[in-house]
Enzyme design. Structure first.
Site, short mmCIF file in Angstrom:
data_model
loop_
_atom_site.label_atom_id
_atom_site.label_comp_id
_atom_site.label_asym_id
_atom_site.label_seq_id
_atom_site.Cartn_x
_atom_site.Cartn_y
_atom_site.Cartn_z
N CYS A 94 -115.93 34.56 -24.32
CA CYS A 94 -114.72 34.74 -23.51
C CYS A 94 -114.61 33.72 -22.38
O CYS A 94 -113.49 33.36 -21.98
CB CYS A 94 -114.63 36.16 -22.98
SG CYS A 94 -115.94 36.64 -21.85
N HIS A 169 -115.80 40.46 -18.70
CA HIS A 169 -114.84 39.71 -19.50
C HIS A 169 -114.05 38.75 -18.62
O HIS A 169 -113.68 39.09 -17.49
CB HIS A 169 -113.90 40.70 -20.20
CG HIS A 169 -112.91 40.09 -21.12
ND1 HIS A 169 -113.27 39.25 -22.16
CD2 HIS A 169 -111.55 40.18 -21.16
CE1 HIS A 169 -112.18 38.87 -22.81
NE2 HIS A 169 -111.13 39.41 -22.22
#
Length: 328
Positions: A94, A169
């Site tokens: 990510c 994230h």
């Protein structure tokens, strides 16, 4: 999916790591930590191209509100977004995917030939296919993994109890086509947070509202997120202006003095990044092994192990006293 299965390793939320990644992509930008969203702090870093937001990821049910759509800005998914957007299709990618989603939406981006070729190759692809192409790119995966080498010690197969780990994230907020967009590789589409005014702070003012609304969804005083600014490298601008002043015989005036301070700060920051990245690249396993051998020969290893075991037992006892499970 483990690191070994995906081939992508966890990335530290550190400006030096992101700046090194940009350098490997041939992009003359840097990344800086943001400790405040006040106008003065952000103005000192302009021009800012994107904000990279790291947060603790929590699974959501279909009935729970999406925090990305609760900014009060009329946020909504944009399935017809014509720019660059790629899905995250493997674990741990990510950070680089957030960077790619940002860079892919910067007009006239200066970059290296490999990145240019990758963007050109993925033109017209859907988000899922783009994600597959990106994470299948060996050179990009190597650049991503360069400062996060895999662990040299594996505990798999030892029958140890599984412990839960927090998942974090990376996503991006940036301007595109007159609006502030959110690019999250785990979402089906980019999220449009509404138009911004060109005057004043421009897109930053709108982005501040969105980010502050997102931060407000966390408990007060929470440290489960961080914010980074993707910006143009200020060094060439500082050096060029200093040369202009020196050529004009103004090398000792107040503006030049201020520029010298900024130049010194930027160089010191880069020296720190270079040192920290060299430590990240180094495999310390040999040193650890030599240290353990030396302690064993000196008769200090067993006492140290017993002391560590005692401290762990004390820690477990303290956590149980306050009703905390060790795996929390």
């Amino acid at each position: 999916m483990s690191d070994e299965e995906s081939g992508w390793h966890l990335t530290e939320s550190d400006p030096g790591v992101f700046t090194e990644l940009l350098k490997s992509l041939g992009v003359p930008y840097i990344v800086d930590d943001l400790y405040s969203l006040d106008p003065d702090s952000l103005a000192a870093l302009q021009p800012i191209r994107a904000l990279v937001f790291l947060f603790k990821w929590l699974p959501q049910s279909d009935t729970e509100p999406d925090p990305s759509l609760s900014s009060g800005s009329g946020a909504q998914y944009d399935p017809d977004f014509p720019g660059f957007f790629a899905h995250q299709v493997v674990n741990n990618a990510c950070a680089t995917l957030a960077v790619m989603n940002a860079l892919g939406n910067i007009p006239s981006l200066p970059s290296g030939p490999q990145l240019q070729e990758l963007f050109s190759f993925t033109t017209g692809m859907d988000a899922q296919t783009r994600g597959l192409v990106i994470t299948s790119s060996d050179w990009l995966r190597e650049a991503h993994n360069a400062l996060s080498p895999p662990s040299a010690i594996s505990l798999d197969g030892l029958g140890l109890p599984k412990t839960s780990e927090d998942a974090y994230h990376f996503i991006v907020y940036m301007p595109a086509m007159g609006c502030v967009y959110e690019f999250d590789g785990l979402k089906s589409h980019p999220i449009r947070h509404g138009v911004y005014e060109e005057k004043g702070e421009g897109w930053i003012a709108k982005a501040r509202e969105v980010v502050e609304a997102r931060i407000a969804t966390y408990p007060q005083g929470s440290l489960e997120f961080s914010l980074l600014a993707l910006r143009e490298d200020p060094l060439p601008i500082i050096q060029s202006r200093l040369k202009q002043l020196q050529d004009a015989g103004r090398g000792n005036d107040s503006e030049a003095a201020e520029l010298f301070v900024r130049l010194s700060n930027e160089n010191s920051k880069r020296e720190r990044w270079a040192f920290e990245n060299s430590v990240r690249r180094h495999n310390h396993l040999g040193f650890i092994h030599a240290l353990l051998v030396a302690m064993a020969k000196a008769g200090k290893l067993q006492p140290a192990a017993e002391g560590a075991r005692t401290k762990m037992q004390e820690r477990i006892a303290r956590r149980k006293e306050v009703g905390m499970d060790l795996d929390e």
